[in-house]
Scaffold this motif. Structure first.
Motif, PDB file in Angstrom:
ATOM      1  N   UNK A  84      37.853  42.935  40.834  1.00 58.90           N
ATOM      2  CA  UNK A  84      38.950  41.689  40.258  1.00 58.90           C
ATOM      3  C   UNK A  84      39.506  41.509  38.804  1.00 58.90           C
ATOM      4  N   UNK A  85      40.682  41.536  38.861  1.00 55.12           N
ATOM      5  CA  UNK A  85      40.858  41.233  37.115  1.00 55.12           C
ATOM      6  C   UNK A  85      40.509  39.994  36.565  1.00 55.12           C
ATOM      7  N   UNK A  86      40.906  40.273  35.082  1.00 53.71           N
ATOM      8  CA  UNK A  86      40.316  38.867  34.397  1.00 53.71           C
ATOM      9  C   UNK A  86      40.397  37.730  34.384  1.00 53.71           C
ATOM     10  N   UNK A  87      42.469  38.104  34.817  1.00 46.00           N
ATOM     11  CA  UNK A  87      43.439  36.642  35.215  1.00 46.00           C
ATOM     12  C   UNK A  87      42.751  36.330  36.240  1.00 46.00           C
ATOM     13  N   UNK A  88      42.887  37.115  37.029  1.00 43.89           N
ATOM     14  CA  UNK A  88      42.023  36.394  38.166  1.00 43.89           C
ATOM     15  C   UNK A  88      41.137  36.050  38.870  1.00 43.89           C
ATOM     16  N   UNK A  89      40.241  35.639  37.390  1.00 45.68           N
ATOM     17  CA  UNK A  89      38.715  34.478  37.594  1.00 45.68           C
ATOM     18  C   UNK A  89      38.287  33.684  38.399  1.00 45.68           C
ATOM     19  N   UNK A  90      39.664  32.957  38.776  1.00 47.25           N
ATOM     20  CA  UNK A  90      39.636  31.764  39.185  1.00 47.25           C
ATOM     21  C   UNK A  90      39.053  31.994  40.994  1.00 47.25           C
ATOM     22  N   UNK A  91      38.639  33.299  41.432  1.00 46.26           N
ATOM     23  CA  UNK A  91      38.879  33.906  42.868  1.00 46.26           C
ATOM     24  C   UNK A  91      36.941  33.532  42.528  1.00 46.26           C
TER      25      UNK A  91
END
Lengths: 204, 481
Positions: free
Chosen positions: B32-39
């Motif tokens: 996952x991308x750093x911006x999707x760390x919410x996952x």
């Protein structure tokens, strides 16, 4: 005193002295070499305790591989020999005195007489197995859970190393070998057609 | 030699499920991308919740051992595991905004916290000196790396080095003590050690082992005079990391102390209870007196932790089940309060502003009356003002100390608790009676779960104060009372 006991005291004393040298010498290369000596002496102590496999593994893995890498890194680094801090040497006599008092207290508490503890029976000998066979069996039966947890600790070491060392710096010049080998002539060389230049007033 | 038994896997199922989820998160996070760390964030909290579900549903009515006594599940372990999982989840919720603002929200932040939690789960279930040590190391190694996560900060690096060196020293002490205990009793199994204690050949050798184990445990708890690392580590670590290491590991340290001192060395309790009484008095005195001089809130809370460890140890000095029950209740109460206290600092912090000075809380009431009220509740609970959660925790350990015949210790504890009231009230005074340095209303982070969970956690301190009866009854049941 049997010969074995004499050997034990000699190796133990060398191990302790070398360990002290690791943290007290100023030259990091000497410190690393002292650590090698500590490991080696400990391996000898283990040999005396009939733990041949552990002794050989210690020499092969730690002395042969880990410490060589350590020495390599230490020699690569440009380490300045920092002089011993003033405060450290000022508090040294007090520290030594306190340590000596504590050692005497501990020896009195244990009682020098009770140093002659009956050795615990060697489980390998009781089971009638060789040291390495017993070790291998107990590692995967009695100590299965600790063995797996130790593997997890190594995994944590691996994961922790990533954020502590990986750094994307901006403006760093680095090579990309994949792009280097894919380079074509057109990327590097540009052939331009242009008219021949002559100096003014000069005829060819 | 113990044969492998598949029933053992059922006993350790919650830990296996948790390990499996950590492995899954490790793989998912790579893609996952750093911006999707919410996952990763959601998955981590889900993993903690699912594990808590397994711990709860698989809780045996009686003490069950697995892997030849290496792993123990009883009601004490179950209670501590549930508390550890809850506190860790709270710390993750409180920490996300802080780490994101500082660009420190990396996948390793979650993985290291989850591995540390796994270490705690193993630690509180330890039935053998080896399991206890390895669980502790799994927790400690993850914590060292977490403290060092912000590599550009000099104080974080200093804190990490101090934590690492002193932590290694403590582990060395613990191992040395364990080797003495092994030498005296000939076994590493805690149940067998306690059985072998009465007719041990050299009681003095065992006593030396006990001394070193107590020192090691005191280091990990942060009891005076083994507390030096605590203020620097709490101050130097990123606030989100402090929120974690300041809360859940205290529960694990209680578990470690209980497993080693009572489960393993219960026969030596006359020796260690004296040592713990001295540690308790020193911790109460040093913790409370030094906290007064602090201007940094994180350091103040660190010294307050030291004084709370003193209170926790009051439950141990009697070496009675009632005392342990009170101490466990105290540990749970402290962990739930400390996590929200550090969470408050993380809430007020924004990029370039740490909000960890007491002065940063000046006039908070004018800027945000709600969060000033929450912070005041936390401070009153830490100070032990009735009817908050912290009051009942203090009351119960004091009662257990008096029942165990340590009246003088209880009096000392009360005197220092009153001294402690001063610095907790100072924070409240600063919030309500001083003028704000910055004007306007408080800029709150957009992270809605953070604001909601933190508010609920703060108010729960009041609610749990009223509902402390059933919780204490539970703790008593865990110790067979």
């Amino acid at each position: 005193m049997t010969f074995e006991l004499v050997c034990f005291y000699v190796f133990a004393a060398v191990a302790a002295a070398a360990a002290l040298a690791v943290i007290s010498v100023r030259n990091p290369v000497v410190a690393a070499l002292s650590l090698v000596l500590t490991f080696f002496s400990m391996a000898c102590v283990w040999l005396l305790a009939d733990a041949e496999f552990l002794a050989v593994a210690l020499v092969l893995v730690y002395v042969g591989a880990v410490m060589v890498l350590f020495l390599f890194v230490v020699m690569m680094l440009d380490i300045e020999l920092v002089p011993l801090r003033e405060t450290a040497s000022r508090f040294l006599p007090i520290g030594v005195a306190v340590a000596a008092v504590m050692l005497v207290e501990m020896l009195m508490l244990i009682g020098v007489r009770s140093l002659k503890v009956e050795p615990i029976a060697d489980p390998a000998a009781t089971a009638g197995l060789s040291n390495i066979e017993w070790l291998a069996r107990s590692l995967f039966t009695d100590y299965l859970l600790p063995f797996e947890v130790a593997a997890l600790i190594l995994t944590v070491g691996l994961i922790a190393a990533v954020p502590l060392t990986l750094r994307h710096r901006v403006g760093v010049k680095k090579q990309n070998p994949s792009r280097q080998v894919q380079v074509r002539r057109e990327d590097r060389l540009r052939i331009i057609k242009m008219a021949a230049e002559t100096k003014q007033g000069e005829s060819p | 030699m113990t044969e492998f038994n598949t029933r053992d896997l059922v006993t350790i199922l919650p830990e296996l499920v948790f390990l499996g989820s950590i492995g899954a998160i490790l793989i998912v996070d790579l893609f996952i991308k750093p911006s999707q760390r919410i996952v990763t964030h959601v998955l981590s909290i889900l993993a903690l919740a699912v594990t808590a579900g397994f711990v709860w549903s698989a809780a045996p009515a009686e003490r069950v051992t697995a892997f030849g006594g290496m792993f123990v599940v009883d009601m004490i372990a179950t209670t501590l595991k549930l508390a550890v999982l809850l506190t860790t989840a709270l710390a993750l919720v409180y920490g996300r905004h802080y780490m994101q603002e500082r660009k420190l929200l990396v996948g390793e932040f979650y993985l290291l916290i989850l591995f540390a939690t796994l270490g705690m789960l193993l630690l509180v279930s330890a039935g053998n000196l080896v399991t206890a040590y390895l669980g502790l190391e799994l927790l400690a190694l993850s914590s060292y790396a977490l403290v060092a996560l912000n590599r550009d900060s000099a104080i974080a690096a200093e804190a990490a080095i101090k934590y690492f060196v002193l932590g290694a020293l403590a582990s060395g002490m613990l191992l040395y003590g364990m080797s003495m205990v092994y030498g005296a009793t000939g076994t590493l199994d805690l149940a067998r050690i306690v059985a072998a204690t009465p007719d041990v050949q050299h009681p003095n050798l065992l006593a030396v082992g006990v001394v070193f184990i107590v020192v090691g445990v005191a280091f990990k708890l942060g009891a005076v005079p083994f507390h030096m690392w605590l203020p620097d580590v709490y101050h130097g670590a990123p606030t989100a990391v402090t929120t974690f290491i300041g809360s859940a590991p205290k529960l694990a340290a209680f578990g470690l102390a209980y497993r080693l001192l009572e489960d393993g060395l219960g026969g030596m309790s006359p020796h260690w209870s004296q040592m713990l009484a001295i540690l308790a008095v020193l911790s109460l005195a040093v913790g409370n007196l030094f906290a007064i001089a602090q201007t940094n809130l994180k350091r103040m809370l660190a010294y307050s932790t030291i004084s709370h460890v003193g209170f926790l140890l009051l439950g141990f000095v009697g070496a009675t089940p009632a005392g342990y029950a009170a101490a466990m209740f105290y540990a749970v109460a402290y962990a739930l309060t400390a996590v929200v206290a550090f969470g408050m600092i993380a809430l007020l912090a924004r990029a370039g502003f740490e909000a960890d000075e007491i002065d940063d809380f000046k006039g908070l009431n004018q800027r945000s009356p709600w969060y000033a009220a929450v912070m005041a509740t936390i401070m009153f609970s830490l100070a032990g003002v009735p009817p908050l959660f912290g009051f009942f925790a203090k009351l119960l350990v004091l009662k257990s100390a008096v029942d165990a015949g340590y009246l003088w210790l209880a009096i000392v504890a009360i005197v220092f608790a009153i001294v402690g009231l001063f610095y907790y009230l100072r924070v409240v005074k600063v919030m309500y009676f001083d003028d704000a340095i910055e004007g306007g209303t408080l800029v709150l982070p957009a992270d809605r779960p953070l604001r909601w969970v933190l508010s609920v956690n703060g108010i729960a301190l009041l609610g749990l104060g009223f509902a402390s009866g059933p919780l204490f009854a539970w703790c008593n049941r865990a110790f067979g009372l």
